[in-house]
Enzyme design. Structure first.
Site, short mmCIF file in Angstrom:
data_model
loop_
_atom_site.label_atom_id
_atom_site.label_comp_id
_atom_site.label_asym_id
_atom_site.label_seq_id
_atom_site.Cartn_x
_atom_site.Cartn_y
_atom_site.Cartn_z
N GLY A 11 0.79 -1.23 0.00
CA GLY A 11 0.00 0.00 0.00
C GLY A 11 0.82 1.26 0.00
O GLY A 11 2.04 1.24 0.08
N VAL A 17 5.41 4.73 0.93
CA VAL A 17 4.95 3.46 0.38
C VAL A 17 5.25 2.36 1.39
O VAL A 17 6.28 2.39 2.05
CB VAL A 17 5.68 3.18 -0.96
CG1 VAL A 17 5.34 1.81 -1.49
CG2 VAL A 17 5.30 4.25 -1.98
N ALA A 18 4.34 1.39 1.53
CA ALA A 18 4.53 0.30 2.49
C ALA A 18 4.80 -1.01 1.76
O ALA A 18 4.18 -1.29 0.72
CB ALA A 18 3.31 0.16 3.39
N ASP A 123 -5.56 11.34 13.21
CA ASP A 123 -6.01 10.82 11.91
C ASP A 123 -6.57 9.40 12.07
O ASP A 123 -6.27 8.50 11.29
CB ASP A 123 -4.86 10.82 10.89
CG ASP A 123 -5.35 10.65 9.45
OD1 ASP A 123 -6.54 10.93 9.19
OD2 ASP A 123 -4.55 10.22 8.60
#
Length: 359
Positions: A11, A17-18, A123
């Site tokens: 993801g 970016v992971a 968040d």
């Protein structure tokens, strides 16, 4: 750097970016969040890492370490095999009240611990709550990119977060209590689990941020008739969705609410949770790096890569396995950032118009 091997992309988020990686020696799976070296390594990144490192709780993704590659700073974290709670909702449509409560209880326990540690997340949303791979999944809060510590930082006043989850006071552009704003976001998460839709979005015009903001400010939401929700649950939501943060229910009050206490797992009771609130918290930290070591690595990552030519595998030995017709995570991230810019623009326009005022 050579300790990990790349398995797959998992993801892209606000800042990077992971990827799913495996420790070659221990075979342990970890998630790595990659942030490009250079200008993107700012105080927010340092804040995210230091805040996350200080948290040791079963309902929070474990921070492990940071490493620097020739092109990126990589944050190494626990891997949650169950994926995002968001995906589970999408697949189910909506949850039963009992299932929604099961996840909400865990979310509140994780947030309660963050607040005890003087950290507000800012968040909280379904996409930032992950699940482990167990049959009765354990919820884990992740992504502390917007988090603030009241011990280290000033009171928040910036408009951050995700539009559908944002509290009225966050839109005010004045100082606000991040912990109270987190409570609101928890309420939105609960509503989405129960209904399968966002409480303040117009289903016929979901991209209309101005309309969403107006509905948030006027607390304009309803539970559809076709969704069965108990009176206790409705009452809890009505105490969360309060425009005046001083009158909103607190995390402590939520944890004592009858709806929250029903079928509360033993591990989430106050007696069982007490161990995480002790100074000698025995929960494993998993981070062998000191704050000083981490800050030294972060400082090193502020230096841009020597060459502008992309390095395969984000600086690891493995090659990227991107199909020609697939979107790269970096492109997806740019699209997300464009959407966020549009949202920020809309918020500024609303403020300039003076249309919505907080009392």
């Amino acid at each position: 750097m050579e300790r990990y091997e790349l398995l797959k992309d998992i993801g892209a988020g606000n800042f990077g970016v992971a990827r799913l990686m495996r420790n070659k020696e221990t075979k342990e799976l970890v998630a790595m969040k990659y942030i490009p070296r250079g200008l993107k390594i700012d105080e927010n990144v340092a804040r995210e890492i230091i805040n996350h490192r200080s948290l040791r709780h079963p309902n929070i993704i474990r921070f492990k370490e940071v490493v620097v590659t020739p092109t990126h700073l990589a944050i190494v974290m626990e891997y949650a095999a169950g994926g995002e709670l968001f995906d589970r909702i999408c697949n189910a449509g909506r949850f039963s009240e009992d299932e929604a409560r099961y996840f909400f209880q865990q979310l509140i326990c994780g947030v309660s611990y963050c607040h005890f540690m003087q950290i507000c997340h800012r968040d909280l949303k379904l996409e930032n709550t992950l699940l482990d791979g167990s049959p009765a999944p354990r919820l884990k809060i992740c992504d502390f990119g917007y988090s603030k510590s009241s011990l280290l930082h000033s009171k928040p006043k910036s408009t951050v977060g995700t539009p559908a989850y944002i509290a009225p006071e966050v839109l005010s552009r004045r100082e606000y209590d991040g912990k109270t704003a987190d409570v609101w976001s928890c309420g939105v998460t609960l509503y989405v689990m129960l209904v399968g839709a966002y409480p303040f979005e117009d289903p016929d015009d979901p991209k209309n941020f101005r309309k969403t903001i107006g509905r948030i400010m006027s607390i304009q939401y309803k539970i559809p008739e076709y969704v069965h929700v108990s009176q206790d649950c409705r009452q809890l939501l009505s105490r969360i969705f309060v425009a005046n943060p001083a009158k909103r229910i607190t995390i402590r009050e939520i944890r004592n609410h009858p709806w929250f206490l029903k079928n509360l797992p033993r591990e989430l009771t106050e007696a069982a949770q007490a161990m995480y609130y002790k100074k000698d918290n025995s929960a494993p930290t998993y981070s062998v790096q000191s704050v000083e070591e981490i800050m030294k690595i972060v400082e090193e990552a502020r230096t841009p890569p020597r060459s502008s030519t992309p390095v395969a595998g984000f600086g690891w030995q493995e090659e990227d396995e991107q199909e020609d017709n697939s979107k790269k995570p970096e492109e997806e991230q740019e699209e997300e950032e464009d959407a966020e810019d549009e949202y920020d623009k809309q918020v500024k326009q609303v403020h300039a118009s003076g249309e919505f005022q907080l009392s």
